[in-house]
Enzyme design. Structure first.
Site, PDB file in Angstrom:
ATOM      1  N   ASP A 199      91.944   5.576  11.203  1.00 54.86           N
ATOM      2  CA  ASP A 199      93.132   6.088  10.778  1.00 54.86           C
ATOM      3  C   ASP A 199      94.073   5.251  10.141  1.00 54.86           C
ATOM      4  OD1 ASP A 199      94.223   8.885   9.834  1.00 54.86           O
ATOM      5  OD2 ASP A 199      95.842   8.196  11.132  1.00 54.86           O
ATOM      6  N   GLU A 252      90.988   3.475   6.789  1.00 54.58           N
ATOM      7  CA  GLU A 252      91.717   4.245   5.952  1.00 54.58           C
ATOM      8  C   GLU A 252      92.919   3.248   5.582  1.00 54.58           C
ATOM      9  OE1 GLU A 252      94.226   8.353   5.093  1.00 54.58           O
ATOM     10  OE2 GLU A 252      94.409   7.181   6.972  1.00 54.58           O
ATOM     11  N   HIS A 321      89.967  15.177   3.671  1.00 54.53           N
ATOM     12  CA  HIS A 321      90.736  16.247   4.130  1.00 54.53           C
ATOM     13  C   HIS A 321      92.450  16.179   3.866  1.00 54.53           C
ATOM     14  CE1 HIS A 321      91.499  13.021   6.592  1.00 54.53           C
ATOM     15  NE2 HIS A 321      92.295  13.811   7.403  1.00 54.53           N
ATOM     16  N   ASP A 322      92.585  15.267   2.916  1.00 57.01           N
ATOM     17  CA  ASP A 322      93.951  14.924   2.622  1.00 57.01           C
ATOM     18  C   ASP A 322      94.021  15.315   1.194  1.00 57.01           C
ATOM     19  OD1 ASP A 322      94.895  14.224   5.178  1.00 57.01           O
ATOM     20  OD2 ASP A 322      94.465  12.075   4.775  1.00 57.01           O
TER      21      ASP A 322
HETATM   22  O1  TEU Z   1      96.469  10.110   6.467  1.00 61.08           O
HETATM   23  C1  TEU Z   1      97.184   9.062   6.168  1.00 61.08           C
HETATM   24  C2  TEU Z   1      97.913   9.231   4.593  1.00 61.08           C
HETATM   25  O2  TEU Z   1      98.924   8.228   4.499  1.00 61.08           O
HETATM   26  C3  TEU Z   1      97.547  10.174   3.637  1.00 61.08           C
HETATM   27  O3  TEU Z   1      96.550  10.320   3.503  1.00 61.08           O
HETATM   28  C4  TEU Z   1      98.551  11.393   4.337  1.00 61.08           C
HETATM   29  O4  TEU Z   1      97.717  12.535   4.580  1.00 61.08           O
HETATM   30  C5  TEU Z   1      99.378  11.823   3.339  1.00 61.08           C
HETATM   31  O5  TEU Z   1      99.248  11.394   2.231  1.00 61.08           O
HETATM   32  C6  TEU Z   1     100.828  11.331   3.874  1.00 61.08           C
HETATM   33  O6  TEU Z   1     101.667  11.522   2.959  1.00 61.08           O
HETATM   34  C7  TEU Z   1      95.550   9.927   7.557  1.00 61.08           C
HETATM   35  C8  TEU Z   1      94.995  11.074   7.815  1.00 61.08           C
HETATM   36  O7  TEU Z   1      93.847  11.240   6.820  1.00 61.08           O
HETATM   37  C9  TEU Z   1      95.629  12.372   7.836  1.00 61.08           C
HETATM   38  O8  TEU Z   1      95.160  13.606   7.902  1.00 61.08           O
HETATM   39  C10 TEU Z   1      96.719  12.447   9.029  1.00 61.08           C
HETATM   40  O9  TEU Z   1      97.868  13.429   9.030  1.00 61.08           O
HETATM   41  C11 TEU Z   1      97.572  11.076   9.152  1.00 61.08           C
HETATM   42  O10 TEU Z   1      96.661   9.987   8.809  1.00 61.08           O
HETATM   43  C12 TEU Z   1      98.327  10.809  10.191  1.00 61.08           C
HETATM   44  O11 TEU Z   1      97.286  10.756  10.985  1.00 61.08           O
END
Ligand code: TEU
Ligand code: CA
Length: 542
Positions: A199, A252, A321-322
């Protein structure tokens, strides 16, 4: 790159929304076990499991309270072990989500830090404010302030949280944090997991805590994106932990350029195996992701071609999931749901890289059907609403932004059947189901010989047995207003993939002549039909 996983078909499970085995409305590990045969049928090699660790759920598990315990609502460690072994019997590996930029504020480390234990205070990033002001001017990923008072206000101390205030950032300057995380990784690898999706891994090491250059979003980011310190940590984790196992990492990596991605994944540097980049996910936004604009296929094509040509090995994905659902975003709100879903699946398999899919993508699930913010659970959406309100943006406009961008669009429960609650739960689902489950569901799709799943399996199987799609070089051959075509080339042989990103027929460019091997339409046609995908064997090489 661990060659054992290079050509894996990876399927992401968001456990909360996948399958509920005990009727509490929340997906769980036993639910996943019950669907392993389904996943084997799809041809899934690796499951990426979003967090299942103990968590107070401020950010649905991305706020971890105990890295070595299973969230009780998901089951027990015995359930997890059974999942691993049952998956193994079916030839499916599991990778865990490794969230190490931050923990939950309910993690024992943070609780001890708050109790004044200096050892644990040094696990987090705690800074003094200056004259009643915050330690610096940085921004926050969740449209919040990244500093929260720590302990007695008299001390004027704050802790850094780039995400929610219940997600304090870890202090990667501290070697003890490094050892703790090595220990966590070994714990899961020793159980037999095949690696980690890491992450926001490229922001864990902050170079400095000085003010950043003022910008629209995430002021301060230049101080923590892909720093040398981060590269060093990744090298050490590879050497001290990962290299001792048959496993891989996928990072990520937010806001990365191809150059940065190359440094993070170059085999000779020994850091990550591959990374998720985001540029192609930003083709329908202005500036920040909460401001969506009309989707222009040309922007998507440009981003795809750029990454395919500038980085040797990509992760290929259109959903997670985002992100809102791809069929809604890229095929006119899903008007051509079946053809559109297949086209995006076909495209994803034909690009050069490791293909990742998100639960529900294989049945063409669409964005949630939320009617108001009350129906949305995602913390990010609620924060965006607050921020927009503070900027004086009126409610209908705010809602319009959130409805399109909310991460809950991808988190609605998986649609298994046309029966009660889509077969997801016998209770009340934790998040509103998309009412289209009566027609969009696994059962219905499986019963349809022309279904999306059948198409997914076909292209998946083809790719696995085809060296050109696996290893061939990528070359763009056509990028029009709606038509995108590229070649994959290996040892003088090639294949052509073509997509029509439009609900209207499009002229087929001359460069795609040849014999159609796979298509999402029946029969030959001189024109490309709405959202048509074709995989072509060219008659002659040029
Ligand atoms: O996501 C990090 C991230 O920067 C993005 O994709 C986020 O969902 C959003 O755009 C913020 O503006 C990761 C995970 O995939 C996400 O689900 C978590 O919430 C985040 O990290 C924190 O752990
Ligand atoms: Ca449950």
């Amino acid at each position: 790159m661990n060659p054992n996983y290079k050509h894996a078909t990876v399927y992401q499970i968001y456990p909360r929304s996948f399958c509920d085995s005990n009727g509490d409305g929340i997906g769980d590990i036993r639910g996943i076990i019950s669907k392993l045969d389904y996943l084997r049928e799809l041809g899934v090699d690796v499951i990426w499991l979003s967090p299942v660790y103990k968590s107070p759920n401020d950010d649905n598990g991305y706020d971890i309270a105990d890295y070595k315990a299973i969230q009780p609502e998901f089951g027990t460690m015995a359930d997890f072990d059974e999942l691993l072994s049952e998956a193994g019997k079916r030839g499916i590996k599991i990778i865990m989500d490794l969230v190490i930029n931050h923990t939950s504020d309910e993690h024992e480390w943070f609780i001890r830090a708050k109790a004044g234990d200096e050892k644990y205070k040094n696990y987090y990033i705690i800074k003094k404010g200056k004259d009643g002001k915050l330690p610096n001017n940085w921004g926050n990923f969740f449209a919040d302030c990244p500093w929260e008072p720590f302990g007695d206000p008299k001390n004027e101390e704050y802790y850094l949280h780039l995400f929610s205030k219940k997600q304090p950032d870890l202090n990667w300057y501290n070697p003890e944090v490094y050892s703790e995380i090595c220990d966590v990784m070994r714990f899961w690898l020793d159980k037999g997991v095949a690696g980690f999706r890491c992450d926001v891994i490229n922001i864990i090491y902050k170079n400095t805590f000085a003010d950043g250059k003022k910008q629209l979003a995430l002021t301060g980011k230049e101080h923590y994106i892909s720093t040398e310190g981060c590269h060093n940590i990744l090298k050490n984790l590879r050497r001290d932990v990962m290299d001792k196992y048959d496993a891989f990492t996928v990072g990520e990596t937010v806001m990365v350029t191809p150059d940065m991605a190359r440094d993070l994944t170059a085999p000779e540097r020994g850091e990550l195996d591959m990374v998720f980049a985001f540029e192609h996910m930003e083709c329908d936004q202005i500036g920040v992701k909460w401001f969506k604009t009309k989707f222009r296929p040309r922007r998507l094509m440009k981003a795809l071609t750029k990454w395919q040509t500038q980085l040797d090995w990509n992760t290929c994905y259109f959903e997670n999931h985002d992100q809102p659902r791809s069929v809604t975003r890229f095929t006119e709100g899903g008007k051509y749901r079946k053809a559109g879903s297949k086209m995006l699946i076909g495209l994803n398999f034909c690009l050069r890289g490791t293909p990742y899919f998100y639960q529900g993508q294989e049945i063409g699930m669409t964005n949630g059907a939320f009617e108001s913010l009350d129906e949305i659970m995602d913390i990010e959406s609620h924060n965006v609403d607050k921020m927009a309100r503070s900027l004086g943006i009126i409610q209908p406009f705010r809602w319009n932004l959130i409805k399109k961008t909310s991460r809950d669009n991808a988190r609605t429960p998986m649609q298994w059947t046309a029966g009660a609650n889509a077969g997801f739960t016998s209770g009340t689902p934790w998040l509103k189901l998309n009412p289209n489950y009566t027609s969009v569901n696994v059962d219905a799709d499986l019963a349809d010989p022309d279904g999306i799943i059948a198409f997914f399996k076909k292209v998946n199987a083809f790719k696995k047995s085809n060296e050109i799609l696996k290893e061939g070089k990528f070359r763009e051959i056509y990028a029009g207003r709606t038509v995108y075509a590229f070649r994959r080339e290996l040892c003088g042989e090639s294949l052509i993939a073509v997509c029509n990103f439009s609900g209207k027929d499009a002229k087929a460019p001359k460069v795609i002549e040849g014999r159609t091997l796979i298509s999402n339409y029946e029969g030959e046609s001189a024109v490309l039909r709405p959202y048509e995908f074709r995989l072509i064997s060219p008659g002659k090489e040029e």
